[in-house]
Every structure is written in C-alpha cells, then in structure tokens.
Motif scaffolding. Structure first.
Motif, mmCIF file in Angstrom:
data_model
loop_
_atom_site.group_PDB
_atom_site.id
_atom_site.type_symbol
_atom_site.label_atom_id
_atom_site.label_comp_id
_atom_site.label_asym_id
_atom_site.label_seq_id
_atom_site.Cartn_x
_atom_site.Cartn_y
_atom_site.Cartn_z
ATOM 1 N N THR A 67 0.817 -1.215 0.000
ATOM 2 C CA THR A 67 0.000 0.000 0.000
ATOM 3 C C THR A 67 0.847 1.260 0.000
ATOM 4 O O THR A 67 0.399 2.318 -0.433
ATOM 5 C CB THR A 67 -0.926 0.023 1.227
ATOM 6 O OG1 THR A 67 -0.130 -0.044 2.426
ATOM 7 C CG2 THR A 67 -1.886 -1.149 1.189
ATOM 8 N N ARG A 68 2.081 1.176 0.507
ATOM 9 C CA ARG A 68 2.954 2.353 0.552
ATOM 10 C C ARG A 68 3.814 2.393 -0.711
ATOM 11 O O ARG A 68 4.957 1.943 -0.714
ATOM 12 C CB ARG A 68 3.822 2.316 1.811
ATOM 13 C CG ARG A 68 3.230 3.130 2.927
ATOM 14 C CD ARG A 68 3.577 2.589 4.272
ATOM 15 N NE ARG A 68 2.992 1.291 4.514
ATOM 16 C CZ ARG A 68 1.698 1.080 4.795
ATOM 17 N NH1 ARG A 68 0.888 2.081 4.863
ATOM 18 N NH2 ARG A 68 1.233 -0.133 5.008
ATOM 19 N N ARG B 174 7.234 6.581 7.399
ATOM 20 C CA ARG B 174 6.257 6.023 6.472
ATOM 21 C C ARG B 174 6.329 4.500 6.387
ATOM 22 O O ARG B 174 6.200 3.897 5.320
ATOM 23 C CB ARG B 174 6.381 6.630 5.072
ATOM 24 C CG ARG B 174 5.000 6.661 4.398
ATOM 25 C CD ARG B 174 5.015 7.070 2.947
ATOM 26 N NE ARG B 174 3.705 6.737 2.383
ATOM 27 C CZ ARG B 174 3.462 6.619 1.086
ATOM 28 N NH1 ARG B 174 4.432 6.812 0.215
ATOM 29 N NH2 ARG B 174 2.268 6.300 0.661
ATOM 30 N N ASP C 100 0.880 4.316 7.009
ATOM 31 C CA ASP C 100 0.226 5.556 6.619
ATOM 32 C C ASP C 100 -0.860 5.892 7.627
ATOM 33 O O ASP C 100 -1.489 4.986 8.213
ATOM 34 C CB ASP C 100 -0.391 5.444 5.219
ATOM 35 C CG ASP C 100 0.646 5.622 4.119
ATOM 36 O OD1 ASP C 100 1.689 6.254 4.381
ATOM 37 O OD2 ASP C 100 0.419 5.108 3.007
ATOM 38 N N ARG D 173 -2.752 14.232 8.462
ATOM 39 C CA ARG D 173 -1.611 14.128 7.558
ATOM 40 C C ARG D 173 -0.319 14.494 8.288
ATOM 41 O O ARG D 173 -0.340 15.188 9.305
ATOM 42 C CB ARG D 173 -1.794 15.029 6.336
ATOM 43 C CG ARG D 173 -1.967 16.509 6.638
ATOM 44 C CD ARG D 173 -2.120 17.311 5.369
ATOM 45 N NE ARG D 173 -2.140 18.769 5.623
ATOM 46 C CZ ARG D 173 -1.935 19.673 4.698
ATOM 47 N NH1 ARG D 173 -1.702 19.300 3.431
ATOM 48 N NH2 ARG D 173 -1.963 20.971 4.994
ATOM 49 N N ASP E 102 2.921 16.442 2.112
ATOM 50 C CA ASP E 102 2.353 15.232 2.718
ATOM 51 C C ASP E 102 3.230 14.033 2.375
ATOM 52 O O ASP E 102 3.598 13.839 1.207
ATOM 53 C CB ASP E 102 0.932 15.018 2.187
ATOM 54 C CG ASP E 102 0.144 13.995 2.997
ATOM 55 O OD1 ASP E 102 0.749 12.975 3.417
ATOM 56 O OD2 ASP E 102 -1.057 14.215 3.214
ATOM 57 N N ARG F 40 2.486 11.065 2.030
ATOM 58 C CA ARG F 40 1.841 10.171 1.060
ATOM 59 C C ARG F 40 2.007 10.655 -0.375
ATOM 60 O O ARG F 40 1.754 9.901 -1.314
ATOM 61 C CB ARG F 40 0.358 10.027 1.406
ATOM 62 C CG ARG F 40 0.101 9.241 2.680
ATOM 63 C CD ARG F 40 -1.327 9.357 3.150
ATOM 64 N NE ARG F 40 -1.661 10.727 3.533
ATOM 65 C CZ ARG F 40 -2.800 11.069 4.151
ATOM 66 N NH1 ARG F 40 -3.699 10.145 4.436
ATOM 67 N NH2 ARG F 40 -3.029 12.336 4.470
ATOM 68 N N ASP F 41 2.420 11.935 -0.539
ATOM 69 C CA ASP F 41 2.663 12.466 -1.882
ATOM 70 C C ASP F 41 4.129 12.369 -2.282
ATOM 71 O O ASP F 41 4.522 12.849 -3.349
ATOM 72 C CB ASP F 41 2.230 13.939 -1.955
ATOM 73 C CG ASP F 41 0.731 14.096 -1.779
ATOM 74 O OD1 ASP F 41 -0.003 13.152 -2.133
ATOM 75 O OD2 ASP F 41 0.297 15.145 -1.270
#
Length: 632
Positions: free
Chosen positions: A354-355, A423, A426, A431, A438, A440-441
């Motif tokens: 997922t990451r 990370r 998540d 955030r 972020d 995640r970006d």
C-alpha cells in the motif's frame, strides 16, 4: 462442483505453468534451452532403439534360417552365415551401439545441465523471496496470517518452480517417446495401445486426489509447523540461550517440539496409508490389464501370426510404453501437486504493497537544505486488526534545525509516531508534512533518505565494525574518514580502535574471530550508524537506554554540535536526556497533552513535571525534599 467442472479445474491447475516457467527462464535461460534440447533427444532415441531392435532380431533370425537351410548342418553354417553377418547384421549392430552410446552421453550431459539449471533457479528464487519480504508493508509482520503465508512461501519458493519445469520437460520427453511407441503399437495392434493407456488411468486418479488432500492438509497445519520451528529456534538460537539455560527450559521446549512433530507425523502417516491402499488397488487393476495384453501377443507369436522380431519389439515397446506412460502420468501428477503448492508462493508474491510511490511524487521545497520541518496535523492511527486507536488527533510541529523530545509512559504512542514519520505505516486520518509536503505524496525512498532513525530494538549485524556503521547509508562511500567521523560522534571510535582488528573486527560471536560487545557498546555502534546516514532529520528512540551515565553525558554535552543544524526528535524515558530539547511533547493515551521547553513544563506542574520529579527523587538523600526543580 460437477465432475466435468472438477476435471476442467484440475486440468487448468495442472498446466498453469506460465509463471513457473517465467521464473526458470529468467534465472537460467541458456541452461533451460540446453535442457529442453537434450530431453527432446532423449525422448527420440528410445524409439529409434526399439525400431533397430526389431530389424536386428529379424535380420539375425533370417540369416540363421538361410545358413541352416543351405548347409543342413550346424558345422558348416558359420562359413555360410559369415558374409551375411558382415553385410547385414554388423551395420544394424553398429547402429544399435551408436544409439546406445548417444543415449548414455545424453543422460550424462543432461544430468550436468539439469543440476546447474536447478542451482540457478534456487538462487534466483531466494532473490525473489527476499526482495518481496523487504518490499511488503511492515504491518504484515505484525499479523499471524502473514507469517503463515511467509512460512508456506519459504517452504515452496526455493525448489518448486524448478520441479514444475522439470516435471513439464519430463512430460514432454515421455510424450515424445510415448508418441513413437504408440505409433509402433498402432501399426502393430491398436487394441494393445488402448489397453496400455487404460491401465495407467487408475493410478493417475489416485495420485491427483491425494495430492490435493496433501496440499489442503499442509495448509491447515502451517501454524503447527511454525510452532515447532519456533521451539527449535529457541533451543538452538543465541537470542534465548541464556534464559533457556538459567531457567532450565531445554527439556520443556524439546518435549513440546517432539509432541508437535509427533502429531504432524501421525497425520501424514494416516494420509500416506490411505493413499497407499487406494494405489495398491489401482496397481492391481493395471497389472491385470497389462498381462491381458501380454497373453494376447504371446498367443499370436505362437500361432505364427507375427514374426519373432515383431514379438520382441512388441514386448520391449509395451514395457517401455508402460514406463513412458507411467513416467508421463507421474509428471502430470507432479505438475498438479507442485502447482498446488506453488499457489502458496504466489499468494505471498501477490501481497499488495500500500505504501507505493505516487504517480506524480512531490519534492519538498527545502530539499537538500540540511534540515527539515515536521508537522503532524490531527493524526489518527490504528494498527491493522486492532480495535483501539493508538494515536488520537496528534498535533505537533518541529521547526527546521531544532531538537524536540517525545516523552510519556509505555504504550502512549511514542514509537508509533516514529513509524509513521518513516512512512512504515500511513495515517488513517490527518496528515504528516515534511517541509510542507504530505508524506503520502512523496516517494517512500525519498522520505527515508530524509529521515534517519535508530529504534529501541536496533539491529546487531554480525559483520565488521566498519560495515555496521556503513550500513546506515549504503549509498554513501564506505570511506574510512566518513565512517570514523560517525563513530566519533556516537562515542564509538575509541572502543572500536581498541578491538583486535579495529574497524575490520567482526562483531558478535556468530562467526569465527568475532568479538562480542556489551549492550551499551552495541548501542553506540547503532548510534554511529544513524549519524552516518547524514539525513536532514535524526530520530533517536531511547538512544542511550543501555549507556552508562558518563557516556550518556558525553554524548548530549555535544549533541547540538553533532547535529550540525539538523532537525532531531528524541524519545526517551530519561528526563536528563530530554531536558536539553528545544521543545518537549508529552504523550498520554495517544494524545499530546503538554508541550514546551523544560522550564515552561516544570512551571506548569503537569504530567511532565511529575515524571521529572519522580526520577529526581532517586538522586536525593533518603530524607530529601520533594525534588521539584532538581537538576539531573
């Protein structure tokens, strides 16, 4: 499921070899081509041999008949038969010998090729398994079902793909040979061919049925297998060695290991016995059909309906046909069985990650500035398969180039903050920003290049002291001055130089010439590894928990100089460690309940002040005061 659907499913699974062939092709392309070529030759040579055998027998019988018919006496038959022997028999014998030699040589060379192909496939599958194990999300390692999947994959990954391809090539080789035998028997007497095929079917059905049962049984007992492996690891590994001896646990663990293995043996033996019973019945039926064919052809030979050479060829062809068909069906059964077990490997390799890097990853604005700003905005998080929220609306900010500390009781969520910052997980809500971006970006690799961390349960590598530090950043040059600088910052340089081989000394006792360190010395090496990473953010989770007070004081007396402007986050239960931080965040039940510098929090008199005073009292005389404001 209907019988037809079941047959279709079995057929698809049996010949679902594309993925396994892909593994073998990528690992040993040239050796695989050589193996296929040799197996093709080995498949054709037996047919040539059978045909030459018929010719040889008929030529010999014909020659003997002419010689005896011409002379009428055995004494004169040799001189009469010699020209015939040299002209007709010798060429056939030479051809038979050539085929026999080619068969032997192909078998020898094929053995070498097959072994090297297998070795390369095994090494490649280790690589595939290891790469996937490194890639999967950390969350899977905290899930028992994942460990079952990993265990099954490790059991099958190394050798199953090679076995599948070998089984497939064996099927093809025997199919080539069987096609030739079938052609000979079809030209000879087609009902005999039908008997040969029907005779093998019962054994194939039994093998397929019990292969599936064995697979289902192994899946259902994975957890028991892992339990046995765990007891074995505790008995032979060094991690538990001291307690096993001090508490006298050896006999208990050995007995539990034996009990699990005995249970697994009993279950497997029961299935093997049932399978052997059904297989015996199938083999009895097959043998009866085979001897019907033998009786039929023997009768035709006695009645003169076929020649002696034809009878010999039939006998050999039928025997070899049985062998080829049995081997081919055995290969089909092995394909089915191994493809069943390969689903365990595919189940592991298909675990989603997922990451992953976003399609258009963002780059922090201050990338490469030497420090970074960290912000947690209303962060909520719960571990997979856990009902409780570990973090509940966490808000914190660490300005660029400053040092922050995170304190709180065990279970407050401090280490979880670190895992999210790296990370490894998540967030569920909210955030985390690194220089305004972020996480995640960002590409996960970029996040980890910016954040260097030493966890409380740091790794101890049984490698050289130099490698133990260099592994903090394998993208940097392994130059002596860089490694030694990091060791000096962590206070590990002097202790390493005193080792027998200095920085080349192997640490730990796993290998010969290894040198064991104390727990505190290992922690200094781990710290050096974190400093060698040379990231913009340094995260230290209980960085001095095993150090003596003097070493801890020396480290933090020059901590700001070591950081050299980098952003730092400390997690510690020692108040003397965190008081020097620019900002201290106090966590309780997954929330930030207080924050500020040391003097502010002591003035407020909240949770932090209470924790500080509790530790301070240990340094006061027995009849001392309440300890408020005592310097540690």
């Amino acid at each position: 499921m209907s019988l037809l659907s079941r047959c279709r499913t079995t057929f698809r699974l049996t010949f679902n070899v594309r993925r396994a062939i892909g593994f073998v092709w990528r690992s040993a392309r040239g050796w695989t081509l050589a193996n296929v070529a040799l197996l093709t030759v080995q498949g054709l040579l037996p047919i040539v041999s059978l045909y030459l055998l018929r010719i040889m027998v008929d030529v010999v019988v014909a020659g003997a008949g002419e010689a005896f018919g011409a002379t009428g006496t055995g004494a004169q038959s040799y001189s009469g038969a010699q020209p015939y022997f040299q002209a007709e028999v010798v060429p056939v014998l030479l051809a038979v010998a050539t085929v026999a030699l080619a068969t032997a040589l192909a078998r020898v060379v094929g053995g070498v090729v097959n072994k090297e192909q297998t070795r390369r496939v095994v090494d490649y599958m280790h690589d595939v398994l290891q790469r996937k194990a490194v890639e999967v999300d950390l969350a899977y390692y905290e899930n028992a079902a994942y460990h079952d999947t990993l265990h099954r994959a490790q059991e099958e990954a190394v050798y199953r793909p090679g076995v599948v391809v070998n089984a497939l090539t064996a099927v093809l080789q025997n199919a080539i040979s069987l096609a030739g035998v079938a052609w000979l028997l079809l030209m000879f007497q087609w009902p005999v061919l039908a008997i040969l095929v029907v005779a093998m079917i019962p054994a194939l059905i039994v093998r397929l049925v019990f292969s599936e049962r064995e697979y289902l049984r192994e899946r259902s007992y994975t957890n028991r297998e892992r339990s046995a492996a765990y007891y074995h690891w505790m008995l032979v590994g060094r991690e538990m060695a001291k307690e096993v001896r001090v508490f006298g646990l050896g006999a208990t663990f050995i007995e539990r290991f034996r009990a699990i293995r005995a249970e697994l043996r009993r279950i497997r033996l029961e299935l093997d016995i049932r399978g052997a019973g059904f297989l015996s019945v199938a083999q009895t039926a097959s043998t009866a059909l085979v001897f019907v064919a033998y009786f039929w052809v023997a009768r035709d030979a006695v009645l003169g309906l076929i020649t002696v050479g034809a009878f010999v060829m039939f006998y050999q062809a039928f025997q070899k046909g049985q062998m080829f068909l049995q081997a081919g069906l055995e290969g089909v059964a092995r394909l089915y069985e191994n493809n069943l077990f390969l689903t365990n490997l595919y189940e592991f390799l298909d675990i989603p990650n997922t990451r992953v890097a976003p399609a258009a990853p963002s780059i922090p604005l201050h990338n490469g500035s030497g420090s970074a700003q960290i912000e947690f905005e209303d962060v909520w998080f719960r571990y997979p398969d856990c009902d409780d929220e570990v973090l509940q609306g966490v808000n914190l900010r660490i300005d660029r180039g400053t040092t922050a500390a995170l304190v709180g009781l065990n279970g407050a969520g401090k280490t979880t903050v670190v895992k999210l910052l790296c990370r490894l997980y998540d967030v569920d809500q909210g955030r985390i920003l690194l220089d305004g971006v972020d996480l995640r970006d960002m590409e996960p690799e970029m996040v980890r290049r910016k954040v260097g961390v030493i966890f409380q349960d740091y790794a101890r590598y049984d490698l050289s002291a130099r490698d133990n530090i260099w592994l903090g950043n394998v993208e940097r040059e392994n130059r002596a001055e860089l490694v030694e600088e990091a060791a000096g910052q962590a206070g590990a340089d002097s202790l390493i130089r005193e080792l027998p081989g200095g920085y080349e000394t192997v640490l730990g006792k796993l290998f010969d010439t290894g040198h064991e360190l104390s727990v505190g010395e290992w922690q200094k090496v781990a710290l050096a590894r974190a400093f060698f990473r040379n990231t913009e953010v340094v995260v230290l989770d209980e960085p001095t928990s095993s150090m003596d007070p003097k070493a801890e004081h020396e480290l933090f007396a020059r901590f700001h100089d070591i950081l050299n402007g980098r952003t730092a986050l400390l997690i510690s239960h020692r108040m003397s460690t965190v008081r020097m931080a620019d900002t201290i965040f106090v966590m309780e039940n997954g929330r930030i309940i207080e924050h500020g510098p040391h003097h502010h929090l002591m003035t407020v008199g909240g949770v932090y002040a209470d924790l500080f005073d509790t530790q301070a009292r240990n340094y006061l005389p027995i009849d001392g005061g309440n300890g408020r404001g005592v310097s540690l």
